[in-house]
Design a protein around this motif. Structure first.
Motif, PDB file in Angstrom:
ATOM      1  N   ARG A  12     -40.919   7.587  -6.689  1.00  0.00           N
ATOM      2  CA  ARG A  12     -42.250   7.296  -6.131  1.00  0.00           C
ATOM      3  C   ARG A  12     -42.235   5.933  -5.424  1.00  0.00           C
ATOM      4  NH1 ARG A  12     -46.903  10.392  -8.062  1.00  0.00           N
ATOM      5  NH2 ARG A  12     -48.054   8.677  -7.138  1.00  0.00           N
ATOM      6  N   ALA A  13     -41.555   4.945  -6.038  1.00  0.00           N
ATOM      7  CA  ALA A  13     -41.474   3.614  -5.420  1.00  0.00           C
ATOM      8  C   ALA A  13     -40.664   3.674  -4.124  1.00  0.00           C
ATOM      9  CB  ALA A  13     -40.863   2.616  -6.407  1.00  0.00           C
ATOM     10  N   LEU A  14     -39.559   4.409  -4.146  1.00  0.00           N
ATOM     11  CA  LEU A  14     -38.740   4.570  -2.938  1.00  0.00           C
ATOM     12  C   LEU A  14     -39.547   5.266  -1.832  1.00  0.00           C
ATOM     13  CD1 LEU A  14     -35.264   5.747  -4.314  1.00  0.00           C
ATOM     14  CD2 LEU A  14     -35.649   3.739  -2.879  1.00  0.00           C
ATOM     15  N   ALA A  15     -40.288   6.301  -2.223  1.00  0.00           N
ATOM     16  CA  ALA A  15     -41.092   7.045  -1.254  1.00  0.00           C
ATOM     17  C   ALA A  15     -42.105   6.112  -0.597  1.00  0.00           C
ATOM     18  CB  ALA A  15     -41.800   8.214  -1.932  1.00  0.00           C
ATOM     19  N   HIS A  16     -42.722   5.256  -1.412  1.00  0.00           N
ATOM     20  CA  HIS A  16     -43.697   4.299  -0.896  1.00  0.00           C
ATOM     21  C   HIS A  16     -43.047   3.412   0.162  1.00  0.00           C
ATOM     22  CE1 HIS A  16     -47.333   1.907  -1.086  1.00  0.00           C
ATOM     23  NE2 HIS A  16     -46.574   0.829  -1.106  1.00  0.00           N
ATOM     24  N   GLU A  17     -41.836   2.921  -0.124  1.00  0.00           N
ATOM     25  CA  GLU A  17     -41.111   2.075   0.838  1.00  0.00           C
ATOM     26  C   GLU A  17     -40.761   2.843   2.119  1.00  0.00           C
ATOM     27  OE1 GLU A  17     -37.788  -0.149  -0.487  1.00  0.00           O
ATOM     28  OE2 GLU A  17     -38.965  -1.295  -1.924  1.00  0.00           O
ATOM     29  N   ALA A  18     -40.459   4.143   1.960  1.00  0.00           N
ATOM     30  CA  ALA A  18     -40.015   4.961   3.104  1.00  0.00           C
ATOM     31  C   ALA A  18     -41.192   5.587   3.863  1.00  0.00           C
ATOM     32  CB  ALA A  18     -39.060   6.050   2.620  1.00  0.00           C
ATOM     33  N   HIS A  19     -42.418   5.281   3.423  1.00  0.00           N
ATOM     34  CA  HIS A  19     -43.626   5.893   4.007  1.00  0.00           C
ATOM     35  C   HIS A  19     -43.631   7.412   3.855  1.00  0.00           C
ATOM     36  CE1 HIS A  19     -44.710   1.985   5.595  1.00  0.00           C
ATOM     37  NE2 HIS A  19     -43.476   1.884   6.045  1.00  0.00           N
ATOM     38  N   LEU A  20     -43.122   7.865   2.714  1.00  0.00           N
ATOM     39  CA  LEU A  20     -43.189   9.286   2.352  1.00  0.00           C
ATOM     40  C   LEU A  20     -44.251   9.383   1.256  1.00  0.00           C
ATOM     41  CD1 LEU A  20     -41.653  12.125   2.574  1.00  0.00           C
ATOM     42  CD2 LEU A  20     -40.365  11.374   0.575  1.00  0.00           C
ATOM     43  N   ASP A  21     -45.024  10.461   1.257  1.00  0.00           N
ATOM     44  CA  ASP A  21     -46.067  10.638   0.248  1.00  0.00           C
ATOM     45  C   ASP A  21     -45.449  10.659  -1.164  1.00  0.00           C
ATOM     46  OD1 ASP A  21     -48.147  11.480  -1.351  1.00  0.00           O
ATOM     47  OD2 ASP A  21     -48.384  13.454  -0.406  1.00  0.00           O
ATOM     48  N   PRO A  22     -45.795   9.672  -2.032  1.00  0.00           N
ATOM     49  CA  PRO A  22     -45.195   9.633  -3.375  1.00  0.00           C
ATOM     50  C   PRO A  22     -45.474  10.903  -4.186  1.00  0.00           C
ATOM     51  CG  PRO A  22     -46.277   7.554  -2.896  1.00  0.00           C
ATOM     52  CD  PRO A  22     -46.672   8.502  -1.803  1.00  0.00           C
ATOM     53  N   GLU A  23     -46.628  11.526  -3.942  1.00  0.00           N
ATOM     54  CA  GLU A  23     -46.931  12.790  -4.638  1.00  0.00           C
ATOM     55  C   GLU A  23     -45.906  13.859  -4.260  1.00  0.00           C
ATOM     56  OE1 GLU A  23     -49.368  13.539  -6.952  1.00  0.00           O
ATOM     57  OE2 GLU A  23     -49.541  11.348  -6.915  1.00  0.00           O
ATOM     58  N   PHE A  24     -45.588  13.900  -2.953  1.00  0.00           N
ATOM     59  CA  PHE A  24     -44.605  14.883  -2.496  1.00  0.00           C
ATOM     60  C   PHE A  24     -43.237  14.571  -3.090  1.00  0.00           C
ATOM     61  CE2 PHE A  24     -41.180  16.219   0.273  1.00  0.00           C
ATOM     62  CZ  PHE A  24     -41.418  17.577   0.304  1.00  0.00           C
ATOM     63  N   ALA A  25     -42.856  13.279  -3.116  1.00  0.00           N
ATOM     64  CA  ALA A  25     -41.551  12.892  -3.675  1.00  0.00           C
ATOM     65  C   ALA A  25     -41.448  13.318  -5.140  1.00  0.00           C
ATOM     66  CB  ALA A  25     -41.347  11.383  -3.540  1.00  0.00           C
ATOM     67  N   GLU A  26     -42.540  13.151  -5.866  1.00  0.00           N
ATOM     68  CA  GLU A  26     -42.526  13.536  -7.283  1.00  0.00           C
ATOM     69  C   GLU A  26     -42.393  15.056  -7.423  1.00  0.00           C
ATOM     70  OE1 GLU A  26     -45.535  11.765  -9.760  1.00  0.00           O
ATOM     71  OE2 GLU A  26     -45.136  13.161 -11.406  1.00  0.00           O
ATOM     72  N   LYS A  27     -43.164  15.805  -6.611  1.00  0.00           N
ATOM     73  CA  LYS A  27     -43.067  17.267  -6.653  1.00  0.00           C
ATOM     74  C   LYS A  27     -41.644  17.715  -6.292  1.00  0.00           C
ATOM     75  CE  LYS A  27     -46.592  18.423  -3.926  1.00  0.00           C
ATOM     76  NZ  LYS A  27     -47.384  19.321  -3.042  1.00  0.00           N
ATOM     77  N   PHE A  28     -41.067  17.040  -5.286  1.00  0.00           N
ATOM     78  CA  PHE A  28     -39.712  17.368  -4.844  1.00  0.00           C
ATOM     79  C   PHE A  28     -38.716  17.158  -5.986  1.00  0.00           C
ATOM     80  CE2 PHE A  28     -35.722  15.481  -3.261  1.00  0.00           C
ATOM     81  CZ  PHE A  28     -35.172  16.604  -2.663  1.00  0.00           C
ATOM     82  N   LEU A  29     -38.794  15.993  -6.646  1.00  0.00           N
ATOM     83  CA  LEU A  29     -37.847  15.722  -7.729  1.00  0.00           C
ATOM     84  C   LEU A  29     -38.024  16.708  -8.873  1.00  0.00           C
ATOM     85  CD1 LEU A  29     -35.507  13.840  -8.546  1.00  0.00           C
ATOM     86  CD2 LEU A  29     -37.150  12.502  -9.845  1.00  0.00           C
ATOM     87  N   ASN A  30     -39.266  17.026  -9.207  1.00  0.00           N
ATOM     88  CA  ASN A  30     -39.495  18.012 -10.278  1.00  0.00           C
ATOM     89  C   ASN A  30     -38.899  19.370  -9.915  1.00  0.00           C
ATOM     90  OD1 ASN A  30     -40.805  16.502 -12.288  1.00  0.00           O
ATOM     91  ND2 ASN A  30     -42.747  16.600 -11.155  1.00  0.00           N
ATOM     92  N   PHE A  31     -39.018  19.724  -8.641  1.00  0.00           N
ATOM     93  CA  PHE A  31     -38.452  20.973  -8.126  1.00  0.00           C
ATOM     94  C   PHE A  31     -36.925  20.984  -8.311  1.00  0.00           C
ATOM     95  CE2 PHE A  31     -36.672  23.123  -4.306  1.00  0.00           C
ATOM     96  CZ  PHE A  31     -37.180  24.390  -4.495  1.00  0.00           C
ATOM     97  N   VAL A  32     -36.284  19.873  -7.945  1.00  0.00           N
ATOM     98  CA  VAL A  32     -34.820  19.783  -8.072  1.00  0.00           C
ATOM     99  C   VAL A  32     -34.414  19.741  -9.545  1.00  0.00           C
ATOM    100  CG1 VAL A  32     -32.803  18.337  -7.576  1.00  0.00           C
ATOM    101  CG2 VAL A  32     -34.514  18.714  -5.801  1.00  0.00           C
ATOM    102  N   ILE A  33     -35.134  18.940 -10.349  1.00  0.00           N
ATOM    103  CA  ILE A  33     -34.770  18.800 -11.765  1.00  0.00           C
ATOM    104  C   ILE A  33     -34.890  20.134 -12.501  1.00  0.00           C
ATOM    105  CG2 ILE A  33     -35.521  17.794 -13.986  1.00  0.00           C
ATOM    106  CD1 ILE A  33     -36.034  15.155 -12.556  1.00  0.00           C
ATOM    107  N   SER A  34     -35.907  20.933 -12.157  1.00  0.00           N
ATOM    108  CA  SER A  34     -36.052  22.214 -12.864  1.00  0.00           C
ATOM    109  C   SER A  34     -34.856  23.125 -12.557  1.00  0.00           C
ATOM    110  CB  SER A  34     -37.382  22.888 -12.531  1.00  0.00           C
ATOM    111  OG  SER A  34     -37.422  23.205 -11.174  1.00  0.00           O
TER     112      SER A  34
END
Lengths: 123, 123
Positions: B85-107
């Motif tokens: 989420r912190a990286l996404a914030h720095e990259a101007h990517l929606d942190p909500e999307f980054a979290e959903k993305f990681l959860n998708f990969v982790i599952s």
């Protein structure tokens, strides 16, 4: 106190965070940390790459809104999915996962395009 | 006929596939194709990067199975999500999307770990 001020990112992330402390030998934990260090590097790359991909799709969104084109493009999506499955096969990544991944990203993109289109219409 | 034989990938992918043909001026279509060319390049990078990430998590899976460790590690996942989420914030990517993305990969990763663990137990 002349060290550069840490960002929130560096301050809070513990690369050794785990629920396994005390449950596993130190050598195993060290091996796990080494692999996880690589995973953390891949994740940073993924975030920056996704950010850049969304910058490109935002440009598509504005172009579509300006010319009143529909947010989704089924023939394009079909071609993208087939290509990604072939690329996944070459990269030894599960093509099913690659397809699910692209659908996941595309659904976010269409949501963005819809928002851009709505804001154009409101203007 | 001395051209190199195309792979299945090159043969079948049409970078200009679209449902918009005939609905839009040629200049707009050319601009769209240019942006889509970049998106296609980002997607190839994402596939190869995800493939490499899964190679690393497969190594984690085998390590965990060998030492009978659980497939998931909640403290690790929590730290990863906060960092992304912190990286996404720095990259101007929606942190909500980054979290959903990681959860998708982790599952997907946990599913792999479970499969590896099952095959170790069967062996």
């Amino acid at each position: 106190m002349n060290e550069p001020k840490n960002t929130a990112l560096n301050e809070s992330f513990d690369p050794h965070a785990s629920s396994l402390h005390g449950e596993v030998q130190n050598e195993v934990l060290q091996e796990l940390y080494a692999i996880r260090g690589s995973i953390d590097n891949f994740d940073a790359q993924l975030v920056y790459l996704l950010a850049e991909r969304f910058k490109a799709t935002q440009r598509v969104g504005h172009l579509k809104a300006k010319h009143k084109l529909p947010p989704s493009d089924p023939n394009r999506e079909k071609a993208q999915i087939e290509r990604l499955r072939a690329l996944a096969h070459e990269a030894h990544l599960d093509p099913e996962f690659a397809e699910k991944f692209l659908n996941f990203v595309i659904s976010e993109v269409i949501r963005h395009h819809q928002n851009i289109s709505d804001s154009h219409n409101d203007a």
